[in-house]
Design a protein around this motif. Sequence first.
Motif, PDB file in Angstrom:
ATOM      1  N   PRO A   2      36.850  32.412  36.758  1.00 31.05           N
ATOM      2  CA  PRO A   2      35.911  33.229  37.535  1.00 31.05           C
ATOM      3  C   PRO A   2      34.514  33.203  36.924  1.00 31.05           C
ATOM      4  O   PRO A   2      34.357  33.175  35.714  1.00 31.05           O
ATOM      5  CB  PRO A   2      36.509  34.628  37.472  1.00 31.05           C
ATOM      6  CG  PRO A   2      37.439  34.624  36.323  1.00 31.05           C
ATOM      7  CD  PRO A   2      37.864  33.202  36.107  1.00 31.05           C
ATOM      8  N   GLU A   6      31.847  37.163  40.040  1.00 31.46           N
ATOM      9  CA  GLU A   6      33.180  37.644  40.397  1.00 31.46           C
ATOM     10  C   GLU A   6      33.672  38.682  39.393  1.00 31.46           C
ATOM     11  O   GLU A   6      34.265  39.686  39.778  1.00 31.46           O
ATOM     12  CB  GLU A   6      34.150  36.478  40.470  1.00 31.46           C
ATOM     13  CG  GLU A   6      33.899  35.589  41.660  1.00 31.46           C
ATOM     14  CD  GLU A   6      34.725  34.325  41.629  1.00 31.46           C
ATOM     15  OE1 GLU A   6      35.731  34.285  40.900  1.00 31.46           O
ATOM     16  OE2 GLU A   6      34.372  33.386  42.343  1.00 31.46           O
ATOM     17  N   VAL A   7      33.410  38.437  38.112  1.00 31.19           N
ATOM     18  CA  VAL A   7      33.805  39.396  37.086  1.00 31.19           C
ATOM     19  C   VAL A   7      33.061  40.706  37.298  1.00 31.19           C
ATOM     20  O   VAL A   7      33.641  41.787  37.194  1.00 31.19           O
ATOM     21  CB  VAL A   7      33.559  38.822  35.670  1.00 31.19           C
ATOM     22  CG1 VAL A   7      33.774  39.874  34.616  1.00 31.19           C
ATOM     23  CG2 VAL A   7      34.462  37.624  35.426  1.00 31.19           C
ATOM     24  N   GLU A  10      34.606  42.517  40.234  1.00 32.68           N
ATOM     25  CA  GLU A  10      35.890  43.120  39.866  1.00 32.68           C
ATOM     26  C   GLU A  10      35.675  44.380  39.039  1.00 32.68           C
ATOM     27  O   GLU A  10      36.347  45.384  39.240  1.00 32.68           O
ATOM     28  CB  GLU A  10      36.746  42.110  39.112  1.00 32.68           C
ATOM     29  CG  GLU A  10      37.245  40.983  39.981  1.00 32.68           C
ATOM     30  CD  GLU A  10      37.940  39.882  39.208  1.00 32.68           C
ATOM     31  OE1 GLU A  10      38.080  39.993  37.968  1.00 32.68           O
ATOM     32  OE2 GLU A  10      38.345  38.897  39.855  1.00 32.68           O
ATOM     33  N   VAL A  63      36.326  40.198  46.915  1.00 27.49           N
ATOM     34  CA  VAL A  63      36.642  39.649  45.593  1.00 27.49           C
ATOM     35  C   VAL A  63      37.915  38.814  45.661  1.00 27.49           C
ATOM     36  O   VAL A  63      37.974  37.709  45.112  1.00 27.49           O
ATOM     37  CB  VAL A  63      36.782  40.784  44.548  1.00 27.49           C
ATOM     38  CG1 VAL A  63      37.392  40.271  43.256  1.00 27.49           C
ATOM     39  CG2 VAL A  63      35.428  41.407  44.263  1.00 27.49           C
ATOM     40  N   VAL A  64      38.921  39.310  46.340  1.00 26.54           N
ATOM     41  CA  VAL A  64      40.182  38.572  46.454  1.00 26.54           C
ATOM     42  C   VAL A  64      39.965  37.251  47.192  1.00 26.54           C
ATOM     43  O   VAL A  64      40.466  36.208  46.773  1.00 26.54           O
ATOM     44  CB  VAL A  64      41.251  39.441  47.162  1.00 26.54           C
ATOM     45  CG1 VAL A  64      42.463  38.622  47.549  1.00 26.54           C
ATOM     46  CG2 VAL A  64      41.662  40.604  46.271  1.00 26.54           C
ATOM     47  N   GLN A  66      37.156  35.489  47.455  1.00 27.69           N
ATOM     48  CA  GLN A  66      36.384  34.587  46.604  1.00 27.69           C
ATOM     49  C   GLN A  66      37.260  33.998  45.504  1.00 27.69           C
ATOM     50  O   GLN A  66      37.147  32.817  45.180  1.00 27.69           O
ATOM     51  CB  GLN A  66      35.187  35.307  45.981  1.00 27.69           C
ATOM     52  CG  GLN A  66      34.072  35.595  46.952  1.00 27.69           C
ATOM     53  CD  GLN A  66      33.356  34.335  47.378  1.00 27.69           C
ATOM     54  OE1 GLN A  66      33.938  33.446  47.999  1.00 27.69           O
ATOM     55  NE2 GLN A  66      32.097  34.251  47.059  1.00 27.69           N
ATOM     56  N   THR A  67      38.111  34.813  44.924  1.00 33.15           N
ATOM     57  CA  THR A  67      39.000  34.340  43.863  1.00 33.15           C
ATOM     58  C   THR A  67      39.945  33.279  44.397  1.00 33.15           C
ATOM     59  O   THR A  67      40.190  32.261  43.742  1.00 33.15           O
ATOM     60  CB  THR A  67      39.785  35.514  43.267  1.00 33.15           C
ATOM     61  OG1 THR A  67      38.854  36.483  42.773  1.00 33.15           O
ATOM     62  CG2 THR A  67      40.683  35.068  42.139  1.00 33.15           C
ATOM     63  N   LYS A  68      40.469  33.496  45.603  1.00 33.49           N
ATOM     64  CA  LYS A  68      41.360  32.507  46.214  1.00 33.49           C
ATOM     65  C   LYS A  68      40.619  31.197  46.479  1.00 33.49           C
ATOM     66  O   LYS A  68      41.169  30.119  46.265  1.00 33.49           O
ATOM     67  CB  LYS A  68      41.947  33.051  47.512  1.00 33.49           C
ATOM     68  CG  LYS A  68      43.020  34.086  47.297  1.00 33.49           C
ATOM     69  CD  LYS A  68      43.577  34.578  48.614  1.00 33.49           C
ATOM     70  CE  LYS A  68      44.631  35.656  48.387  1.00 33.49           C
ATOM     71  NZ  LYS A  68      45.158  36.157  49.674  1.00 33.49           N
ATOM     72  N   VAL A  70      38.017  29.998  44.840  1.00 35.41           N
ATOM     73  CA  VAL A  70      37.777  29.331  43.561  1.00 35.41           C
ATOM     74  C   VAL A  70      39.073  28.698  43.049  1.00 35.41           C
ATOM     75  O   VAL A  70      39.076  27.564  42.566  1.00 35.41           O
ATOM     76  CB  VAL A  70      37.200  30.321  42.528  1.00 35.41           C
ATOM     77  CG1 VAL A  70      37.200  29.727  41.133  1.00 35.41           C
ATOM     78  CG2 VAL A  70      35.788  30.723  42.932  1.00 35.41           C
ATOM     79  N   ALA A  71      40.183  29.418  43.177  1.00 38.67           N
ATOM     80  CA  ALA A  71      41.466  28.879  42.729  1.00 38.67           C
ATOM     81  C   ALA A  71      41.848  27.639  43.533  1.00 38.67           C
ATOM     82  O   ALA A  71      42.323  26.641  42.964  1.00 38.67           O
ATOM     83  CB  ALA A  71      42.548  29.946  42.850  1.00 38.67           C
TER      84      ALA A  71
END
Length: 103
Positions: A2, A6-7, A10, A63-64, A66-68, A70-71
Amino acid sequence: MPNATEVSREKLVADLKVMISDADELLRLTAGQAGEKVSEVRARLGERLTSARSRVGELETSVVEQTKKVANATDDYVHKNPWQSVGVAAGVAFLLGLLAGRR
């Protein structure tokens, strides 16, 4: 991995959840207080808490998502460039080993 945004998001979501919880507790503790001003402030605080809960939910969803993304992007890169990924991981592990060995 992240990024800083993103951090920060969160952490903001977590901090807002704590603040909302504290404000809920404050509302419960002052429920027995009488007076026009107290009632007025409690009503405003209740409205703002409802609004804040909604915004925190939206931010958390963002946030969720964006995290998905990036993953998934990381996963795609690793599948397309496996040897480069292994090399980068080995380099990072080597540097971490050097830093840990200095302590």
